[in-house]
Design an enzyme around this catalytic site. Sequence first.
Site, PDB file in Angstrom:
ATOM      1  N   LYS A  48     -23.743  26.487 -18.937  1.00  0.00           N
ATOM      2  CA  LYS A  48     -23.694  25.058 -18.327  1.00  0.00           C
ATOM      3  C   LYS A  48     -22.336  24.837 -17.882  1.00  0.00           C
ATOM      4  CE  LYS A  48     -28.027  24.339 -19.349  1.00  0.00           C
ATOM      5  NZ  LYS A  48     -29.216  24.497 -18.441  1.00  0.00           N
ATOM      6  N   SER A  91     -31.240  27.136 -13.735  1.00  0.00           N
ATOM      7  CA  SER A  91     -30.539  25.848 -13.939  1.00  0.00           C
ATOM      8  C   SER A  91     -29.240  25.566 -13.415  1.00  0.00           C
ATOM      9  CB  SER A  91     -30.508  25.652 -15.419  1.00  0.00           C
ATOM     10  OG  SER A  91     -29.614  26.430 -16.173  1.00  0.00           O
TER      11      SER A  91
END
Length: 251
Positions: free
Chosen positions: A99, A58
């Site tokens: 993230k 991701s």
Amino acid sequence: MSSVVEETAERPAAVTRPRRRPAAVLQGVLIGLGLLLLVGGFAVMAVDYRPYGIPTGSMSPTLKSGDTVLAREVEGSAVGRGDVVVFRDQAWGGQLMVKRVVAVGGDTVATTGDGGRLTVNGKPVEEPYLASQGPQGSTFSVDVPAGRLFLLGDNRQGSLDSRVHLEIDGGTIAASEVEARVEATILPFGRTGLFARTSAFDAIGGAKAGEPGPLEPAFYACVAGGALIVLISAAGGVAGLTRRIRRRRAA
């Protein structure tokens, strides 16, 4: 009359200790310095940093599945836009995740209709670290509450991030959920390297990406200390061998 015989004890001669050669003294000092650098650098890394494994893609291409990173423990209040952080939020499943912070408390973060380009406080953001500059998914606009963060993956087409949780606090997480800021990749060795601070959000003002911590100088201190110990020890061994050879030849 008996005579008294006086016995006198001879005082033992003073033991003369051989003086250490200046070269030997210098060798000891340099080895001590090497140990100080090695132990000090390792201590800084052990106290301030933790390793984390990256389970998915991701955050590709910045981080790839299977990478191991070093992240420095920081307070969430010290995090700025552009930082890559490790966090754990129960509303997101309670798992450790990695993230990139794209908005902080007080920001309005949105995507435009022209390809889903990211804007923060109405200013478009150029993001050179993205896996693709194509469409970023559905459009949104979120006012980030104070003390919370909005996070996205660099692989916008394959990341389960704030966009997936928009119905819960606008997809934001509490800044206090942040555990650490990623500063380097250590494995695999072909990808080992320090993170470069991004300036993508600097024009917005306010909370910028953080400056690197002491990881780089601590790493080089370890390397320099270890190298110094090895080199000085080797030099001392060579010098000792040379002296023994000379004595044998002289004999």
